[in-house]
Design a protein around this motif. Structure first.
Motif, short mmCIF file in Angstrom:
data_model
loop_
_atom_site.label_atom_id
_atom_site.label_comp_id
_atom_site.label_asym_id
_atom_site.label_seq_id
_atom_site.Cartn_x
_atom_site.Cartn_y
_atom_site.Cartn_z
N PRO A 76 47.73 44.12 30.77
CA PRO A 76 48.80 44.35 31.62
C PRO A 76 50.49 43.78 31.07
CG PRO A 76 47.55 42.91 32.80
CD PRO A 76 46.88 43.43 31.38
N THR A 77 50.14 42.73 30.22
CA THR A 77 51.51 41.92 29.87
C THR A 77 51.86 42.82 28.58
OG1 THR A 77 50.33 39.88 30.77
CG2 THR A 77 52.23 39.82 28.87
N CYS A 78 51.02 42.81 27.49
CA CYS A 78 51.56 43.52 26.39
C CYS A 78 51.37 44.90 26.08
CB CYS A 78 51.11 42.66 24.97
SG CYS A 78 49.27 42.62 24.84
N GLY A 79 50.39 45.54 26.78
CA GLY A 79 50.21 46.77 26.72
C GLY A 79 49.24 47.41 25.66
N THR A 80 48.65 46.45 25.22
CA THR A 80 47.57 46.59 23.99
C THR A 80 46.23 47.32 24.69
OG1 THR A 80 48.26 44.77 22.47
CG2 THR A 80 46.13 45.85 22.08
N SER A 81 45.92 48.49 24.05
CA SER A 81 44.78 49.20 24.50
C SER A 81 43.70 48.72 23.61
CB SER A 81 44.90 50.75 24.15
OG SER A 81 43.92 51.49 24.43
N ILE A 82 42.74 48.05 24.22
CA ILE A 82 41.88 47.27 23.35
C ILE A 82 40.50 47.65 23.55
CG2 ILE A 82 41.54 45.64 25.20
CD1 ILE A 82 41.31 43.47 23.15
N LEU A 83 40.14 48.45 24.47
CA LEU A 83 38.67 48.68 25.03
C LEU A 83 38.65 49.89 25.70
CD1 LEU A 83 35.42 47.70 25.05
CD2 LEU A 83 36.08 47.11 27.26
N TRP A 84 37.65 50.92 25.36
CA TRP A 84 37.48 52.23 26.04
C TRP A 84 36.07 52.50 26.16
CZ3 TRP A 84 40.39 51.80 21.82
CH2 TRP A 84 39.90 52.37 20.61
#
Length: 128
Positions: A76-84
């Motif tokens: 929520p801070t930097c917006g990186t999509s890390i896991l799905w």
């Protein structure tokens, strides 16, 4: 057992993955191009029970090309999509390869949606 850590850009959200991945997949679909802001995405798929998400995350759910949903977790801070989590493979979790601190678990073992591959992209896929 090998343990790898993936982190978002600001470091607030991490993923710990234990063991070896099931597969590493390069995806050229338009949705992955938009999500990453790049020409393709590379997912390192692990058995879901091998992966732990640590830290605050927000989710975004969208339908995949299979017609089933994919749930993305991002910082929520930097917006990186890390896991799905792909609904069509509920036993798996995908981790963005670029979020690993080390060289990662290797290169792609498959490429999908190559009909949407940017014409200038050349990608070596290692046989499994």
């Amino acid at each position: 057992m090998t343990t790898r850590t993936a982190a978002c850009t600001c470091g607030a959200l991490t993923v710990t993955a234990a063991g070896e991945p099931v597969k590493i997949s390069a995806c050229h679909c338009h949705a992955c191009q938009r999500r990453t802001g790049s020409a393709f995405s590379v997912a390192v798929f692990y058995d879901r029970d091998q992966v732990a998400l640590n830290g605050p995350s927000q989710t975004f759910v969208r339908p995949g090309d299979s017609g089933r949903n994919v749930e993305f977790h991002f910082c929520p801070t930097c917006g990186t999509s890390i896991l799905w989590y792909p609904e069509f493979r509920p036993q798996w979790a995908g981790v963005a390869i670029g979020c690993f601190a080390d060289a990662g678990p290797g290169g792609p073992t498959q490429a999908v949606y190559e009909d949407f591959r940017q014409p200038w992209v050349t990608l070596a896929v290692k046989s499994g």
